[in-house]
Design an enzyme around this catalytic site. Structure first.
Site, short mmCIF file in Angstrom:
data_model
loop_
_atom_site.label_atom_id
_atom_site.label_comp_id
_atom_site.label_asym_id
_atom_site.label_seq_id
_atom_site.Cartn_x
_atom_site.Cartn_y
_atom_site.Cartn_z
CD GLN A 67 -3.10 -0.89 2.44
OE1 GLN A 67 -3.11 -1.85 3.06
NE2 GLN A 67 -3.78 0.19 2.70
NE ARG B 63 -14.14 0.65 2.90
CZ ARG B 63 -14.44 0.29 1.86
NH1 ARG B 63 -14.59 -1.13 1.77
NH2 ARG B 63 -14.81 1.19 0.96
CB CYS B 64 -10.70 3.72 9.79
SG CYS B 64 -9.63 3.00 10.99
CD GLU C 73 -9.39 5.03 5.13
OE1 GLU C 73 -9.34 6.08 5.92
OE2 GLU C 73 -8.73 4.09 5.14
#
Ligand SMILES: Cc1cc2nc3c(=O)[nH]c(=O)nc-3n(C[C@H](O)[C@H](O)[C@H](O)COP(=O)(O)OP(=O)(O)OC[C@H]3O[C@@H](n4cnc5c(N)ncnc54)[C@H](O)[C@@H]3O)c2cc1C
Lengths: 807, 284
Positions: free
Chosen positions: A238, A385-386, A761
């Site tokens: 990522q 996802r945040c 997110e």
């Protein structure tokens, strides 16, 4: 006059498919045809495979590793152990959180699934046979899985390597199993407010351990070219540039000789930010064998060993006046980091942005302390996802609001409304030190309450409750509310870095002679659709149709330096860089157009896809014409070509927010919940592609549903992972996924070049609280204040049982 | 998740398959749909040296119905059980239960033979076969023999099947009366937290025949003989249903897992049994 109609402004605008267009995802053509190119699709000549021998136990001393039988197996080329890596100084590696982590077990193992040896062989089959032949002798040690027991006086010491160190990467350590204490806010003042408060609600809120579980697991192909000294690594990264720098620092291979490529990535959700032993071992094995090495985790490896998320025990106190005006917030968090501190947070934030835990509310004073501890569990603590620890913070405050409302005997929607930061207070500085950029929480809240017909919902709920009490039904209805404020887009270099790398991002644009373009970014899409949306940003900035702009990411030899994609940073940071680079292109284009039209620069104005002479719109040069001119005109004082680079250091974070409502019906006997309605209003500032936003919201809500209603990484007391496969680790399918209603308000970020805040997110951050609050709300009439997630059947059943609803 | 090496055989008839089983003894295993076997092989929980694929043996495929006797070849897939209209007419509970197994992909390959022979207490078909009082036909080196489904299961993954025996078919009388198969699970593709099947007949408000069985509530499927004794010949009312449910739960012996603790499973067992009874009665 010729009969060819000049397209109108609107027509020219729509031909660009720029900002605000629901442009179809350009990525989908290849994904839906199975033409993606993922790590596992990479096949190089002579490539060998590697895989791990993993520890079956959670805590043990390594007495012996016998690799002879494995090495004797035809097809097995090498077996690496810590002893082989030690001379290279690679048996341990630094983590992103300032700790270090064993690459291969050095003297002991600290969690089930830990990497013990790396077997290299002809193919996966030979390697799997080799793995099963490595004999490891373990002397088991007492196991700690409970973070509250980790700091007891007689607790077994996990990290013997640092047992005597009183100072860690983030200050003083008070116990060998203690990692750090991190504080924010005003301790004394907060305590005083709480002591003198009219009403105080006190609750322990646990956000359980779960896992990002991307569809594609982690993996890499490492290829050391001994002739030119160049190392190329394809991987599920990522943050490819950060991986390059870290790889150079720990391997001492000069950075220019390392090329990191992230090909297509099948979801990341934070799981693919960190550096894993598999990468290091593949690189070493490639150096040793001289051929490329592939390592790809299987699902069980992924769930057991690569980064988990959450595991935060958040003890909170919130105070208010009798009328419901919040006066203070206190929070102490015990953070279970597992065996190594391998969080992927900005370095100065060992608990991420947990200090956004005052949420959407105007809370005058607050104090937060976070203690990180070691346990015999897998390392991680990533932002699933945040943004860093933002779901934790949001869940915490949204639960505290609910328990406070209960204590006050007030409707929690009203309590929220009463305490929201007001529109005119922005930019707003929170008690824990953040400067919220913009928002209109009241508008969003009112729109949400109206859309779901909140009053009616409460009436329906009361009826359902009556019918339950009358013995006519065994079901209860729950209404889950949440209003979240995220902090995303890390971040300003002044306070955000990872291992000293400032968290700016970059975009480089080249316009081709015929007026199409290529743009390269320091981020990397894992399903977010960057190739679609960033081209839209550019289309609006430089007047070239999005379909004529190629977007490339993920190759460190070609892309400009950036810190990658996670924490909703791509649009706030790289998206800003894209707009800024576009503006540089436009500035140069203006000079070229002025030359071509023989006017002064200032006599021109930008008009969608061209510069035209002010007051004489029939005199213009389109971007296409300007592009060509930049390649064939000798313009005095202007370099040929049309290219630009922008490195963007954001002045502030962005603060997406939203109002979510979940309605569910719960069967108190079976614990089964039936989700009746999910309403999600998001304010992500300027909306680049509404269709992609909707897709992101649907995906994020589905992960929120999973986390709140069943998904967990569970350990037993011996430290065995109980949820090692997708049979027990809950991933919703279409069957479990409810219908979603999406909605929006649009409050642009004042400091972002196009006003965009990031949305990928938000639905996870807002969704988890809304689902969980719905479960709590159903049982509120019977006095439930807090029940920990996940709210799977048996835990919901247990709530009902403990409240005496089964007799 | 790579299995250890094995040799693969694909015999065309049962004799061949049995003789391979005899040759290789406990190093051999038959494979049907593979949806229970392959996962355990991949996790190397079992070491199989010789894998004998039954998919080439046509004589053990398909559904035969003569009058009221139904015979199903072991290699008949779950999707075939669902789609066969004749079977649905004669024994609709098969479709109802099969539709609650796993997901369409698994059902496309999973066979009734593999499902009942495996001895996995979580599988739904063994419970269903208790309910139907089915007979299993086994073929081995000592010839062919019939075993009652109610006598087949000894413990989790232990059955009376000899190592060299292959299950060739399953047969039962077409049931009559009301029926229901109720299953609580966490999600699609999950085994039962608790499941119960009921077939019963009510004549003149009296229960004239009954069969009740449970899935994943003990280390074998449970045929609830005590509950059946209670309900037979009785007038159906709430009181009797409660007694019957209690007797079933009494016979259950679930273990704790990620689906929940024993106490929860027993409670949910009561719920699914009651639901199955109620629905079966409604259908009489
Ligand atoms: C995700 C998932 C979810 C599932 N959920 C359910 C569920 O909810 N309910 C349920 O009932 N099942 C479920 N299953 C199991 C599925 O139904 C299997 O297909 C079935 O249990 C086994 O059938 P098979 O044909 O695949 O057998 P195989 O996997 O091929 O074989 C299973 C075992 O039986 C033996 N065997 C097979 N055929 C014979 C034979 N003729 N004679 C002797 N021995 C034989 C094999 O040697 C092996 O030991 C699930 C499976 C998966 C993967």
């Amino acid at each position: 006059m010729d009969d060819v109609k000049t397209p109108s402004r609107e027509e020219r605008k729509s031909a660009l498919s720029g900002l605000g267009t629901s442009r179809k995802r350009v990525e989908d053509a290849r994904f839906t045809q199975g033409k993606g190119n993922y790590v596992d699709d990479i096949k190089l000549k002579g490539m060998l495979f590697g895989d791990f021998v993993r520890s079956p136990v959670a805590h043990a001393r390594l007495k012996n590793i016998d690799t002879s039988a494995a090495l004797a197996l035809p097809g097995v080329h090498a077996v690496l152990t810590a002893a082989d890596l030690e001379p290279l100084g690679l048996h341990w590696m630094p983590t992103l959180a300032g700790d270090k982590q064993m690459v291969l077990a050095d003297g002991k193992v600290l969690f089930q699934g830990q990497e013990v040896a790396f077997v290299v062989g002809d193919d996966r089959y030979a390697v799997a046979d080799g793995v099963s032949l490595v004999e490891v002798e373990y002397e088991e040690l007492p196991v700690v899985t409970d973070p509250f027991k980790a700091e007891l006086k007689d607790a077994p010491i996990l990290r013997e390597d640092i047992a005597d160190q009183k100072e860690g990467a983030h200050g003083a350590r008070r116990h060998p199993n203690h990692i750090f204490t991190w504080e924010a806010g005003e301790k004394e003042q907060t305590n005083k407010v709480l002591e003198e408060a009219e009403v105080v609600a006190d609750e322990m809120v646990y956000y359980h351990r779960t896992h990002p579980c991307p569809l594609e697991t982690c993996g890499c192909v490492a290829s050391m070219d001994k002739v030119n000294g160049k190392l190329t690594v394809w991987g599920t990264f990522q943050a490819p540039h950060a991986v390059r720098t870290v790889a150079s620092l720990i391997s001492s291979i000069p950075e220019h000789n390392i090329r990191i490529i992230s090909p297509d990535i099948g979801g990341g959700f934070g799981n693919k930010v960190g550096v894993y032993p598999g990468y290091v071992c593949s690189i070493v094995a490639s150096i040793v064998t001289g051929v490329p090495i592939k390592w790809v985790e299987d699902r069980m490896d992924n769930l057991m060993a690569t980064a988990f998320a959450r595991d935060y025990w958040m003890h909170g106190k919130i105070s208010a006046t009798k009328e419901g005006k919040i006066t203070g917030l206190w929070c102490h968090t015990t953070a279970d980091h597992g065996a190594f501190d391998a969080c992927a947070d900005p370095t100065k934030f060992p608990a991420g942005f947990m200090n956004i835990c005052t949420g959407s509310y105007d809370i005058p004073v607050a104090y937060l302390a976070v203690d990180g501890v070691y346990t015999n569990k897998a390392p991680g603590g990533v932002a699933y996802r945040c943004s860093f620890r933002v779901t934790e913070a949001s869940y915490f405050i949204e639960r505290m609001i609910e328990v406070l409302a209960q204590k006050l005997g007030m409707d929690s929607a009203e309590l929220r409304s009463k305490n929201f930061i007001k529109k005119e207070q922005f930019p707003y500085t929170s008690a824990l030190g953040w400067e919220y950029d913009s928002g209109d929480y009241h508008q969003a809240w009112e729109k949400a309450m109206k859309s779901v017909n909140y009053k009616q919902l409460r009436e329906d709920q009361a009826k359902q409750l009556q019918s339950f009490k009358d013995g006519k039904s065994r079901k209860l209805m729950g209404i889950g509310l949440s209003h979240f404020t995220e902090i995303v887009g890390a971040g300003p270099v002044k306070n955000c870095d990872i291992l000293g790398l400032g968290m700016f991002d970059a975009c480089e644009i080249r316009i081709h002679p015929t007026g199409s373009a290529i743009a390269r970014l320091g981020t990397i899409s894992q399903g977010q659709g960057h190739a679609t949306t960033f081209a839209q940003i550019l289309a609006s900035e430089i007047g070239i149709p999005a379909s004529d702009i190629t977007l490339e990411e993920g190759d460190t030899d070609t892309a400009p330096y950036g810190l990658g994609t996670y924490g909703s940073r791509s649009t706030p940071v790289a998206g800003a860089a894209t707009a800024m680079a576009g503006r540089k292109i436009r500035a140069k284009a203006q000079m070229i157009a002025a030359y071509l039209l023989e006017v002064h620069d200032d006599d021109l104005e930008w008009d969608v896809d061209r510069f035209s002479v002010k007051g004489a719109p029939e005199k213009f040069k389109t971007m296409k014409e300007i592009a060509f001119a930049s390649y064939n005109q000798a313009i005095p004082g202007v370099e040929p070509g049309l290219e630009a680079v922008s490195y963007y250091d954001p002045p502030n974070m962005t603060y997406p927010n939203g109002a979510y409502v979940v309605v569910m019906e719960i069967d108190v006997d079976t614990g089964v919940s039936d989700i009746k309605q999910v309403y999600a209003l998001d304010d992500c500032g300027t909306r680049i592609n509404p269709m992609i936003i909707e897709g992101q919201v649907h995906g994020g809500l589905t992960e929120a549903l999973a986390i709140s209603m069943g998904q967990e990484i569970a350990y037993d007391e011996q430290g065995n992972v109980m949820t090692g496969t997708l049979m027990d680790f809950f991933i919703p399918t279409a069957w479990e996924t409810p219908n979603y209603e999406t909605d929006y308000t649009e409050t642009p970020s004042p400091h972002h070049p196009i006003g965009a805040k990031g949305v990928g997110e938000s639905p996870n951050v807002g969704g988890v609280s809304a689902f969980s609050n719905a479960v709590h709300d159903a049982f509120k009439p019977f006095g439930l204040t807090q029940a920990h997630m996940p709210h799977d059947h048996w835990r919901v059943w247990k709530i009902a049982k403990d409240l005496g609803l089964h007799s | 998740m790579i299995p250890s090496a094995f040799t693969f055989y694909k015999p065309e008839n049962i004799e061949k398959a049995v003789s391979l089983m005899v040759d290789f003894g406990d190093e051999a295993r038959v494979i049907a749909g593979g949806h229970s076997l392959i996962p355990v092989m991949k996790q190397r929980l079992t070491d199989i040296k010789h894998l004998i694929d039954l998919s080439g043996i046509n004589e053990i495929k398909g559904i035969e119905i003569t009058d009221n006797r139904i015979s199903i070849g072991a290699m008949t897939t779950q999707v075939e059980l669902i789609n066969n209209e004749e079977l649905f007419k004669k024994a609709p509970i098969i479709r109802e239960a099969s539709l609650q197994i796993a997901d369409p992909q698994v059902r496309n390959l999973g066979t009734i033979g593999g499902n009942v022979a495996n001895g996995d207490p979580a599988n739904d078909m063994p419970g269903l076969m208790q309910l139907l009082d089915a007979t299993y036909k086994l073929s081995g080196s000592k010839g062919v023999r019939d075993v009652k489904a109610r006598e087949f299961y000894e413990g989790a993954y232990f059955t009376v099947r000899e190592d060299d025996e292959i299950l060739i078919s399953i047969s039962f009388e077409a049931p009559s009366g009301g029926y229901a198969y109720e299953k609580q699970k966490r999600k699609i593709g999950d085994y039962a937290t608790a499941a119960a099947g009921v077939i019963l007949k009510v004549e003149n408000n009296m229960c004239s025949s009954a069969s009740i069985a449970l899935t994943n509530l003990s280390d074998t499927p449970v045929y609830c003989n005590k509950a059946v004794d209670i309900i037979l010949g009785k007038e159906i009312d709430n009181n009797i249903l409660t007694q019957v449910t209690e007797a079933c739960v009494e016979q259950s012996d679930p273990v704790a897992d990620q689906r929940g603790p024993v106490e929860f499973k027993k409670y949910v067992a009561g719920i699914v049994i009651k639901k199955a009874l109620t629905r079966a009665i409604e259908r009489t």
